[in-house]
Design a protein around this motif. Structure first.
Motif, PDB file in Angstrom:
ATOM      1  N   GLY A 275     -66.291  -1.722 -12.726  1.00  0.00           N
ATOM      2  CA  GLY A 275     -66.772  -2.837 -13.467  1.00  0.00           C
ATOM      3  C   GLY A 275     -67.342  -2.992 -14.750  1.00  0.00           C
ATOM      4  O   GLY A 275     -67.800  -4.130 -14.885  1.00  0.00           O
ATOM      5  N   THR A 276     -68.654  -2.358 -14.173  1.00  0.00           N
ATOM      6  CA  THR A 276     -70.024  -2.617 -15.536  1.00  0.00           C
ATOM      7  C   THR A 276     -69.282  -2.283 -16.909  1.00  0.00           C
ATOM      8  O   THR A 276     -70.529  -2.353 -18.175  1.00  0.00           O
ATOM      9  CB  THR A 276     -71.148  -2.192 -15.059  1.00  0.00           C
ATOM     10  N   SER A 277     -68.532  -1.130 -16.781  1.00  0.00           N
ATOM     11  CA  SER A 277     -68.510  -1.012 -18.662  1.00  0.00           C
ATOM     12  C   SER A 277     -67.247  -0.926 -19.537  1.00  0.00           C
ATOM     13  O   SER A 277     -66.608  -1.418 -18.345  1.00  0.00           O
ATOM     14  CB  SER A 277     -69.379   0.343 -18.987  1.00  0.00           C
ATOM     15  N   ILE A 278     -67.253  -1.562 -20.600  1.00  0.00           N
ATOM     16  CA  ILE A 278     -65.803  -1.476 -21.321  1.00  0.00           C
ATOM     17  C   ILE A 278     -66.003  -0.291 -22.561  1.00  0.00           C
ATOM     18  O   ILE A 278     -67.171  -0.696 -23.182  1.00  0.00           O
ATOM     19  CB  ILE A 278     -65.584  -2.738 -21.816  1.00  0.00           C
ATOM     20  N   ALA A 279     -64.709   0.718 -22.343  1.00  0.00           N
ATOM     21  CA  ALA A 279     -64.649   1.174 -23.403  1.00  0.00           C
ATOM     22  C   ALA A 279     -63.405   0.301 -24.741  1.00  0.00           C
ATOM     23  O   ALA A 279     -62.460   0.174 -23.247  1.00  0.00           O
ATOM     24  CB  ALA A 279     -64.134   2.582 -23.664  1.00  0.00           C
ATOM     25  N   ALA A 280     -64.033   1.199 -25.378  1.00  0.00           N
ATOM     26  CA  ALA A 280     -62.422   0.691 -26.635  1.00  0.00           C
ATOM     27  C   ALA A 280     -62.138   1.865 -27.571  1.00  0.00           C
ATOM     28  O   ALA A 280     -63.085   2.451 -28.757  1.00  0.00           O
ATOM     29  CB  ALA A 280     -62.966  -0.685 -27.474  1.00  0.00           C
ATOM     30  N   VAL A 281     -60.948   1.933 -27.693  1.00  0.00           N
ATOM     31  CA  VAL A 281     -60.508   2.873 -29.081  1.00  0.00           C
ATOM     32  C   VAL A 281     -60.127   1.746 -30.143  1.00  0.00           C
ATOM     33  O   VAL A 281     -59.415   0.857 -29.877  1.00  0.00           O
ATOM     34  CB  VAL A 281     -59.373   3.446 -29.024  1.00  0.00           C
ATOM     35  N   TYR A 282     -60.327   2.327 -31.414  1.00  0.00           N
ATOM     36  CA  TYR A 282     -60.923   1.393 -32.017  1.00  0.00           C
ATOM     37  C   TYR A 282     -60.499   2.341 -33.690  1.00  0.00           C
ATOM     38  O   TYR A 282     -60.464   3.967 -33.884  1.00  0.00           O
ATOM     39  CB  TYR A 282     -61.747   0.811 -32.792  1.00  0.00           C
ATOM     40  N   LYS A 283     -59.866   1.535 -34.648  1.00  0.00           N
ATOM     41  CA  LYS A 283     -59.331   2.276 -35.888  1.00  0.00           C
ATOM     42  C   LYS A 283     -59.972   2.197 -37.206  1.00  0.00           C
ATOM     43  O   LYS A 283     -60.271   0.548 -36.425  1.00  0.00           O
ATOM     44  CB  LYS A 283     -57.950   2.633 -35.810  1.00  0.00           C
ATOM     45  N   ASP A 284     -60.884   2.768 -37.842  1.00  0.00           N
ATOM     46  CA  ASP A 284     -61.705   1.759 -38.651  1.00  0.00           C
ATOM     47  C   ASP A 284     -62.185   2.305 -39.905  1.00  0.00           C
ATOM     48  O   ASP A 284     -62.360   3.763 -40.236  1.00  0.00           O
ATOM     49  CB  ASP A 284     -62.717   1.583 -38.070  1.00  0.00           C
ATOM     50  N   SER A 285     -61.003   2.324 -41.436  1.00  0.00           N
ATOM     51  CA  SER A 285     -60.574   2.892 -42.270  1.00  0.00           C
ATOM     52  C   SER A 285     -60.098   4.100 -42.211  1.00  0.00           C
ATOM     53  O   SER A 285     -60.572   4.871 -42.831  1.00  0.00           O
ATOM     54  CB  SER A 285     -62.050   3.172 -43.231  1.00  0.00           C
ATOM     55  N   GLY A 286     -59.142   4.031 -41.460  1.00  0.00           N
ATOM     56  CA  GLY A 286     -58.260   5.350 -41.509  1.00  0.00           C
ATOM     57  C   GLY A 286     -58.709   6.108 -40.178  1.00  0.00           C
ATOM     58  O   GLY A 286     -58.350   7.367 -40.129  1.00  0.00           O
ATOM     59  N   ASN A 287     -60.489   5.697 -39.505  1.00  0.00           N
ATOM     60  CA  ASN A 287     -60.726   7.149 -38.653  1.00  0.00           C
ATOM     61  C   ASN A 287     -60.362   6.228 -37.268  1.00  0.00           C
ATOM     62  O   ASN A 287     -60.820   4.981 -36.710  1.00  0.00           O
ATOM     63  CB  ASN A 287     -61.502   7.342 -39.017  1.00  0.00           C
ATOM     64  N   TRP A 288     -60.269   6.884 -36.088  1.00  0.00           N
ATOM     65  CA  TRP A 288     -60.449   6.569 -34.714  1.00  0.00           C
ATOM     66  C   TRP A 288     -61.774   6.546 -34.416  1.00  0.00           C
ATOM     67  O   TRP A 288     -62.264   7.702 -35.031  1.00  0.00           O
ATOM     68  CB  TRP A 288     -59.592   7.433 -34.346  1.00  0.00           C
ATOM     69  N   GLY A 289     -61.897   6.134 -33.412  1.00  0.00           N
ATOM     70  CA  GLY A 289     -63.692   5.856 -32.837  1.00  0.00           C
ATOM     71  C   GLY A 289     -63.842   5.581 -31.243  1.00  0.00           C
ATOM     72  O   GLY A 289     -63.018   5.076 -31.208  1.00  0.00           O
ATOM     73  N   LEU A 290     -64.956   5.523 -31.096  1.00  0.00           N
ATOM     74  CA  LEU A 290     -64.739   5.082 -29.604  1.00  0.00           C
ATOM     75  C   LEU A 290     -66.157   4.743 -29.125  1.00  0.00           C
ATOM     76  O   LEU A 290     -66.782   4.974 -29.791  1.00  0.00           O
ATOM     77  CB  LEU A 290     -64.611   6.274 -28.386  1.00  0.00           C
ATOM     78  N   ALA A 291     -65.963   3.335 -28.177  1.00  0.00           N
ATOM     79  CA  ALA A 291     -66.899   2.624 -28.170  1.00  0.00           C
ATOM     80  C   ALA A 291     -67.611   2.011 -26.866  1.00  0.00           C
ATOM     81  O   ALA A 291     -66.446   1.761 -25.704  1.00  0.00           O
ATOM     82  CB  ALA A 291     -66.584   1.264 -28.963  1.00  0.00           C
ATOM     83  N   LEU A 292     -68.867   1.482 -26.686  1.00  0.00           N
ATOM     84  CA  LEU A 292     -68.701   1.271 -25.275  1.00  0.00           C
ATOM     85  C   LEU A 292     -69.779   0.422 -25.098  1.00  0.00           C
ATOM     86  O   LEU A 292     -70.899   0.528 -25.824  1.00  0.00           O
ATOM     87  CB  LEU A 292     -69.859   3.192 -24.422  1.00  0.00           C
ATOM     88  N   ASP A 293     -69.573  -0.466 -24.651  1.00  0.00           N
ATOM     89  CA  ASP A 293     -70.890  -1.756 -24.294  1.00  0.00           C
ATOM     90  C   ASP A 293     -70.720  -1.873 -25.879  1.00  0.00           C
ATOM     91  O   ASP A 293     -72.041  -2.099 -25.481  1.00  0.00           O
ATOM     92  CB  ASP A 293     -71.480  -1.569 -23.357  1.00  0.00           C
ATOM     93  N   ASP A 294     -70.305  -2.563 -26.845  1.00  0.00           N
ATOM     94  CA  ASP A 294     -70.214  -2.548 -28.146  1.00  0.00           C
ATOM     95  C   ASP A 294     -71.098  -1.996 -28.897  1.00  0.00           C
ATOM     96  O   ASP A 294     -72.218  -2.110 -29.954  1.00  0.00           O
ATOM     97  CB  ASP A 294     -71.428  -4.165 -27.997  1.00  0.00           C
ATOM     98  N   LYS A 295     -70.963  -0.817 -28.658  1.00  0.00           N
ATOM     99  CA  LYS A 295     -72.472   1.027 -29.031  1.00  0.00           C
ATOM    100  C   LYS A 295     -71.171   1.826 -29.269  1.00  0.00           C
ATOM    101  O   LYS A 295     -70.444   2.618 -28.775  1.00  0.00           O
ATOM    102  CB  LYS A 295     -73.398   0.857 -27.949  1.00  0.00           C
TER     103      LYS A 295
END
Length: 168
Positions: free
Chosen positions: A128-148
Motif C-alpha cells: 500500500g505504499t506505492s501507486i503505479a499508473a499506466v497512461y497514454k500521452d501523445s499517442g504513446n503508452w507509459g508507466l509512472a510510479l508515485d508521480d515519477k
C-alpha cells in the motif's frame, strides 16, 4: 442501475442509480443515498467494507463522496476508477484536473504529472505504499510510479507487476 460492487466479504452490494435524465444516485444494500447528483461513476466499498465511496458530479464538477457526504474537497473535471490501498487507509483515483489533462490523486492530492490522452489504470502495491499508473500521452503508452514517469514510449503496456515493497 449499473456498476454493481460487492464488499470484500461478498455480502453487501453498492451500485450507481439513474433516476431520470438529470438525477443520479448511489444505493447501498437497496437503500439510496439521500443526495442526488448530475452523474455518478462506480461506487466502491472502503474502510474494510464499512463505507461506500463514489465519484459524483455536482455543480458542474466531480467530487468524491463517502457515505453520502463529501470526502474530497477539490472538484475535478472528472474522477473515476477508484482504488483503495490494501490497508484500507488511502483512496486513489484517476482524475482530470482540467480539460485534456489526466493524472492520479490519492486522498485528494493530485500528482504533479499530467498526460494529454488518458490514465488507463492505477494499481496500489501490496504493501500500500506505492501507486503505479499506466497512461497514454501523445499517442504513446507509459508507466509512472508515485508521480515519477519512467522513460518509456511504448505501443502497449500491460498490467505492471509490483514487488511487495512497492517497487516495480
Amino acid at each position: 442501475i449499473w456498476d454493481i460492487c460487492f464488499d470484500p466479504a461478498g455480502d453487501r452490494l453498492a451500485w450507481a442509480v439513474r433516476f431520470d435524465r438529470g438525477n443520479y444516485g448511489v444505493a447501498v444494500d437497496g437503500a439510496e443515498w439521500e443526495k442526488t447528483f448530475q452523474a455518478v461513476w462506480r461506487p466502491v466499498f472502503c474502510d474494510n467494507g464499512k463505507s461506500v465511496a463514489a465519484p459524483v458530479r455536482t455543480g458542474g464538477k466531480w467530487y468524491l463522496y463517502k457515505d453520502n457526504q463529501p470526502l474530497w474537497q477539490d472538484g475535478y473535471d472528472n474522477i473515476w476508477r477508484l482504488a483503495q490501498n490494501p490497508a484500507g487507509s488511502d483512496l486513489a483515483a484517476i482524475v482530470s484536473p482540467g480539460f485534456g489533462k489526466w493524472t492520479v490523486a490519492c486522498n485528494d492530492c493530485p500528482w504533479t504529472l499530467t498526460w494529454n490522452t488518458m490514465v488507463r489504470d492505477l494499481y496500489f502495491s501490496k504493501d500500500g505504499t506505492s501507486i503505479a499508473a499506466v497512461y497514454k500521452d501523445s499517442g504513446n503508452w507509459g508507466l509512472a510510479l508515485d508521480d515519477k514517469a519512467w522513460t518509456l514510449s511504448c505501443d502497449k503496456i500491460f498490467t505492471p507487476d509490483m514487488n511487495a515493497d512497492g517497487s516495480v
